[in-house]
Design a protein around this motif. Structure first.
Motif, PDB file in Angstrom:
ATOM      1  N   ALA A   1     -15.252  26.002   8.744  1.00 49.77           N
ATOM      2  CA  ALA A   1     -14.034  26.757   8.991  1.00 49.77           C
ATOM      3  C   ALA A   1     -14.466  28.168   9.537  1.00 49.77           C
ATOM      4  O   ALA A   1     -13.814  28.547  10.614  1.00 49.77           O
ATOM      5  CB  ALA A   1     -13.243  27.047   7.839  1.00 49.77           C
ATOM      6  N   SER A   2     -15.512  28.926   9.021  1.00 44.43           N
ATOM      7  CA  SER A   2     -15.758  30.163   9.493  1.00 44.43           C
ATOM      8  C   SER A   2     -16.097  30.105  11.112  1.00 44.43           C
ATOM      9  O   SER A   2     -15.982  31.056  11.839  1.00 44.43           O
ATOM     10  CB  SER A   2     -17.023  30.748   8.728  1.00 44.43           C
ATOM     11  OG  SER A   2     -16.796  30.798   7.393  1.00 44.43           O
ATOM     12  N   GLU A   3     -17.208  29.182  11.404  1.00 40.29           N
ATOM     13  CA  GLU A   3     -17.313  29.047  12.774  1.00 40.29           C
ATOM     14  C   GLU A   3     -16.387  28.683  13.638  1.00 40.29           C
ATOM     15  O   GLU A   3     -16.103  29.564  14.706  1.00 40.29           O
ATOM     16  CB  GLU A   3     -18.412  28.005  12.760  1.00 40.29           C
ATOM     17  CG  GLU A   3     -19.638  28.470  12.159  1.00 40.29           C
ATOM     18  CD  GLU A   3     -20.762  27.082  12.123  1.00 40.29           C
ATOM     19  OE1 GLU A   3     -22.008  27.508  11.886  1.00 40.29           O
ATOM     20  OE2 GLU A   3     -20.193  26.250  12.127  1.00 40.29           O
TER      21      GLU A   3
ATOM     22  N   HIS B   1      -9.651  35.641  21.745  1.00 38.60           N
ATOM     23  CA  HIS B   1      -8.490  36.507  21.478  1.00 38.60           C
ATOM     24  C   HIS B   1      -8.950  37.785  21.571  1.00 38.60           C
ATOM     25  O   HIS B   1      -8.216  38.773  21.293  1.00 38.60           O
ATOM     26  CB  HIS B   1      -7.443  36.325  20.389  1.00 38.60           C
ATOM     27  CG  HIS B   1      -6.922  34.960  20.644  1.00 38.60           C
ATOM     28  ND1 HIS B   1      -5.470  35.121  20.789  1.00 38.60           N
ATOM     29  CD2 HIS B   1      -7.032  33.606  20.318  1.00 38.60           C
ATOM     30  CE1 HIS B   1      -4.889  33.682  20.945  1.00 38.60           C
ATOM     31  NE2 HIS B   1      -5.894  32.937  20.704  1.00 38.60           N
ATOM     32  N   GLY B   2     -10.073  38.156  21.911  1.00 42.91           N
ATOM     33  CA  GLY B   2     -10.727  39.423  22.172  1.00 42.91           C
ATOM     34  C   GLY B   2     -11.185  40.175  20.899  1.00 42.91           C
ATOM     35  O   GLY B   2     -11.154  41.498  21.050  1.00 42.91           O
ATOM     36  N   LEU B   3     -11.292  39.507  19.615  1.00 40.56           N
ATOM     37  CA  LEU B   3     -11.784  40.194  18.411  1.00 40.56           C
ATOM     38  C   LEU B   3     -13.120  40.087  18.516  1.00 40.56           C
ATOM     39  O   LEU B   3     -13.676  38.853  18.584  1.00 40.56           O
ATOM     40  CB  LEU B   3     -11.173  39.581  17.380  1.00 40.56           C
ATOM     41  CG  LEU B   3      -9.475  39.395  17.310  1.00 40.56           C
ATOM     42  CD1 LEU B   3      -9.091  38.321  16.244  1.00 40.56           C
ATOM     43  CD2 LEU B   3      -9.127  40.890  17.102  1.00 40.56           C
TER      44      LEU B   3
ATOM     45  N   ARG C   1     -15.782  40.053  10.740  1.00 37.88           N
ATOM     46  CA  ARG C   1     -16.633  39.760   9.706  1.00 37.88           C
ATOM     47  C   ARG C   1     -15.818  39.851   8.476  1.00 37.88           C
ATOM     48  O   ARG C   1     -16.208  39.164   7.524  1.00 37.88           O
ATOM     49  CB  ARG C   1     -17.708  41.052   9.702  1.00 37.88           C
ATOM     50  CG  ARG C   1     -18.828  40.691   8.879  1.00 37.88           C
ATOM     51  CD  ARG C   1     -20.028  41.510   9.213  1.00 37.88           C
ATOM     52  NE  ARG C   1     -20.629  41.185  10.672  1.00 37.88           N
ATOM     53  CZ  ARG C   1     -20.507  42.496  11.396  1.00 37.88           C
ATOM     54  NH1 ARG C   1     -20.463  43.552  11.204  1.00 37.88           N
ATOM     55  NH2 ARG C   1     -21.212  41.998  12.734  1.00 37.88           N
ATOM     56  N   ASP C   2     -14.828  40.825   8.322  1.00 39.13           N
ATOM     57  CA  ASP C   2     -14.057  40.944   7.099  1.00 39.13           C
ATOM     58  C   ASP C   2     -12.786  40.170   7.272  1.00 39.13           C
ATOM     59  O   ASP C   2     -12.406  39.614   6.135  1.00 39.13           O
ATOM     60  CB  ASP C   2     -13.802  42.319   6.812  1.00 39.13           C
ATOM     61  CG  ASP C   2     -15.107  43.269   6.480  1.00 39.13           C
ATOM     62  OD1 ASP C   2     -16.190  42.757   6.140  1.00 39.13           O
ATOM     63  OD2 ASP C   2     -15.002  44.403   6.825  1.00 39.13           O
TER      64      ASP C   2
ATOM     65  N   ILE D   1      -8.663  36.485   5.503  1.00 35.11           N
ATOM     66  CA  ILE D   1      -7.370  35.714   5.801  1.00 35.11           C
ATOM     67  C   ILE D   1      -7.514  34.342   5.189  1.00 35.11           C
ATOM     68  O   ILE D   1      -6.705  33.753   4.714  1.00 35.11           O
ATOM     69  CB  ILE D   1      -7.211  35.745   7.326  1.00 35.11           C
ATOM     70  CG1 ILE D   1      -5.858  35.536   7.696  1.00 35.11           C
ATOM     71  CG2 ILE D   1      -7.679  34.331   8.068  1.00 35.11           C
ATOM     72  CD1 ILE D   1      -5.340  36.419   8.878  1.00 35.11           C
ATOM     73  N   LEU D   2      -8.732  33.859   4.987  1.00 30.74           N
ATOM     74  CA  LEU D   2      -8.977  32.444   4.462  1.00 30.74           C
ATOM     75  C   LEU D   2      -8.731  32.553   3.248  1.00 30.74           C
ATOM     76  O   LEU D   2      -8.156  31.655   2.262  1.00 30.74           O
ATOM     77  CB  LEU D   2     -10.556  32.092   4.546  1.00 30.74           C
ATOM     78  CG  LEU D   2     -10.933  31.359   5.888  1.00 30.74           C
ATOM     79  CD1 LEU D   2     -12.303  31.127   5.911  1.00 30.74           C
ATOM     80  CD2 LEU D   2      -9.901  30.041   6.124  1.00 30.74           C
ATOM     81  N   GLN D   3      -9.058  33.874   2.411  1.00 33.63           N
ATOM     82  CA  GLN D   3      -8.524  33.935   1.036  1.00 33.63           C
ATOM     83  C   GLN D   3      -6.945  33.856   0.726  1.00 33.63           C
ATOM     84  O   GLN D   3      -6.413  33.521  -0.195  1.00 33.63           O
ATOM     85  CB  GLN D   3      -9.208  35.067   0.445  1.00 33.63           C
ATOM     86  CG  GLN D   3      -9.091  35.282  -1.224  1.00 33.63           C
ATOM     87  CD  GLN D   3      -9.802  36.425  -1.715  1.00 33.63           C
ATOM     88  OE1 GLN D   3     -10.370  37.274  -0.841  1.00 33.63           O
ATOM     89  NE2 GLN D   3      -9.344  36.687  -2.814  1.00 33.63           N
TER      90      GLN D   3
END
Ligand SMILES: Nc1ncnc2c1ncn2[C@@H]1O[C@H](COP(=O)(O)OP(=O)(O)OP(=O)(O)O)[C@@H](O)[C@H]1O
Ligand SMILES: [Mg+2]
Lengths: 288, 288
Positions: free
Chosen positions: B123-125, B134-136, B142-143, B148-150
């Motif tokens: 999921a993280s990858e 999207h330019g992030l 990292r945070d 957002i997953l939490q």
């Protein structure tokens, strides 16, 4: 509802996209492909073993000719075949990464999210090209060293730096061609990647990978003139077998530069048309 | 990009009046391959969108109901620049989906019924590379990715697990996270809760509401869940065989069709009962 805030968010979104963001996106493409290599590392190793076996088979041909009574300079013939096989594997990797990633993305359904992202198409494709080059180089160097060691070939006076420069210049054209084949899975989701192999096979036969181009019939030689692989192989063989320095490589570098300058915009144009076709006919979706 | 910047008037200018979504007489026809044999051997055309017009104000949530094959996903795909319309127009905050697709992509994100990820990647990858598109930057995600997953209720200890191990509901939460990560000003939700258990459904719905309250996001929600439409949406529309029959507040809808519930209104609008329903795909063929 806070309209002012929405307005601010919209303005920020539209104003905030810059070349820096494109660069971040390009890094993202490389990052994604690295994750894929990491997650499929056993497959990567198996695939590499296949490539090594394939290359060894071809280089053994030189010894086979001598063993069956032919007279050739085995060391030189073997080195020449090895160069052909390694460049061939390198080209194959570039095509494969560009085409298969698109096919794979379509299979997983992520292609819709990639195409929805603000990252521009050329940068997205260059990102895949950049990864393909890096990955292909690593594998080519490994493959070459391994086979050199296996056959105990001696290539005194080889100018590896010149060979790498020729390969780097040729890579621009390879990526351009790869972008053209990468559009095939968008047009024909089931058989697109296989069509890519056909294109690759055609390049193999005309570009003199395992024999001098002179042995081809005239019409095939005419096609060889526009194939970047022809010049790449010529230049790299000159550098490694004859020790020719980069300065003497104009005959190869210039055609490669010209083909590259044509292949990249042509590749992008072909991809743009294919993408348009896919969006017109609903070919991006897998389900839902 | 400067061109899109200059097309946004000052904050207190006419931009305030531009709706989040403006759709006018939108049309999309799909050609289907020939049916082998029988009397349907001609190429058939399906009008997936047949002159759809509506507007959505900024900050509004609009739900679109419709049977299978009524054109909901097609509408969402046209709005997210994945399908080219055959006629009519659609614009997002004043930017045309055809002519200014790049600007639209910076404003929109989408969650569809199928999660669509690289299944071997975690999921993280998956979120990480998608955010890059999207330019992030890595520093920014990292945070925000764990955060957002939490918030979507994704368990912390499964973030690095390949997504193929996750249940459908879990995958859908990651899909929601992917869309929210880019803080879209227009969020397109295509059956985001289909196939989720009642608890997950509630969680996702609560999150959509929160999204709307805190981000001032405008939301277009396609769903088969009438209760979901009723609790989440300001207005509800009914799409039937590519036509938008009605778009209004639930109380208005019920009044118009003399119905007590949204369900009754839905059946009154589409003019068919469950028992009479035929294959909608076959109902509306135009032979061409
Ligand atoms: N890519 C495509 N190629 C061909 N036909 C398509 C394509 N996408 C949609 N259609 C057709 O267009 C019509 C509308 O499909 P769409 O997916 O928009 O319906 P939907 O309302 O989302 O249905 P569901 O509730 O099942 O998701 C259907 O008849 C469908 O078969
Ligand atoms: Mg649908």
């Amino acid at each position: 509802m806070n309209l002012q805030a929405t307005t601010g968010a919209v303005r920020q979104r539209l104003g905030g996209w810059s070349p820096r963001h494109e660069l971040i996106g390009l890094v993202g493409v490389v990052e994604r492909n690295l994750y894929l290599v990491k997650r499929y590392v056993w497959w990567e190793i198996a695939f590499f073993i296949w490539t090594v076996a394939n290359t060894l088979t071809i280089v053994f041909i030189a010894r086979g000719i001598e063993a069956t009574g032919g007279t050739i300079d085995v060391n030189r013939a073997a080195a020449s075949l090895l160069i052909g096989a390694v460049i061939w594997a390198y080209l194959g990797i570039i095509f494969e990464i560009l085409t298969e990633t698109v096919a794979w993305e379509r299979w997983e359904g992520t292609i819709e999210y990639t195409f929805m992202a603000p990252l521009s198409r050329p940068v997205h494709l260059f990102g895949m090209g950049a990864f393909a080059l890096l990955y292909g180089m690593v594998r080519a160097v490994l493959l070459f060293s391994l086979c050199l060691f296996f056959f105990d070939l001696s290539i005194p006076g080889a100018d590896f730096a010149a060979a790498l420069v020729v390969l780097a210049v040729a890579s621009v054209s390879f990526v351009g061609l790869g972008i053209m084949t990468a559009v095939l899975p968008l047009i024909s989701p089931e058989k697109g990647s296989q069509l890519g192999f056909i294109a690759q096979g055609l390049l193999l036969v005309v570009s003199g990978v395992y024999y001098p181009v002179d042995v081809l019939p005239g019409w095939m030689q005419a096609i060889a003139v526009v194939s970047p692989a022809t010049y790449a192989l010529d230049g790299i063989r000159d550098a490694i077998l004859e020790g020719e320095p980069l300065g003497a490589m104009g005959d190869e570098i210039w055609p490669l530069a010209v083909i590259g300058l044509v292949a990249i915009p042509l590749g992008l144009a072909v991809f743009r048309r294919g993408e348009r076709y896919a969006k017109q006919h609903g070919k991006l979706k897998r389900s839902g | 990009m400067s061109s899109s910047l200059s097309s946004i008037p000052s904050p207190d200018g006419p931009f305030e009046d531009v709706p989040a979504l403006d759709v006018a007489d939108l049309r999309k026809v799909f050609r289907r391959g020939a049916r082998t044999g029988g009397r349907f051997s001609a190429r058939r055309q399906v009008a997936a969108l047949d002159g759809v017009s509506f507007t959505v104000q900024r900050g509004e949530t609009v739900a679109v109901l419709g049977q299978n094959g009524s054109g909901k996903s097609t509408l969402v795909r046209v709005l997210s620049t994945l399908l080219l319309p055959d006629g009519g127009s659609a614009s997002v905050f004043g930017h045309d989906v055809l002519g200014e697709a790049a600007a639209v992509r910076r404003l929109v994100n989408r969650v569809s019924v199928e999660a669509s990820f690289f299944k071997r990647m975690s999921a993280s990858e998956n979120l990480s590379y998608a955010a890059r598109f999207h330019g992030l930057t890595a520093g920014q995600t990292r945070d925000s990715i764990p955060d957002i997953l939490q918030r979507v209720g994704f368990p912390r200890d499964r973030r690095s697990e390949p997504m193929e191990n996750l249940s459908r509901g879990m995958q859908q939460k990651v899909a929601l996270a992917r869309a929210l990560l880019t803080a879209p000003v227009l969020l397109l939700l295509d059956e985001p809760t289909t196939g989720l258990d009642p608890r997950s459904k509630r969680e996702v719905q609560a999150f959509i509401r929160e999204m709307r309250a805190t981000h001032d996001a405008t939301i277009l929600l396609c769903t088969h869940d009438l209760a979901e439409a009723e609790v989440l949406a300001d207005r509800v529309g009914v799409l039937d065989r590519g036509r938008l029959l009605v778009l209004d507040r639930v109380t208005e809808l019920n009044r118009r069709y003399g119905a007590d519930t949204l369900e009754d209104a839905f059946f009154a609008a589409t003019g068919r009962e469950f028992a009479e329903e035929t294959d909608p795909d076959d109902d509306r063929e135009v032979f061409a």
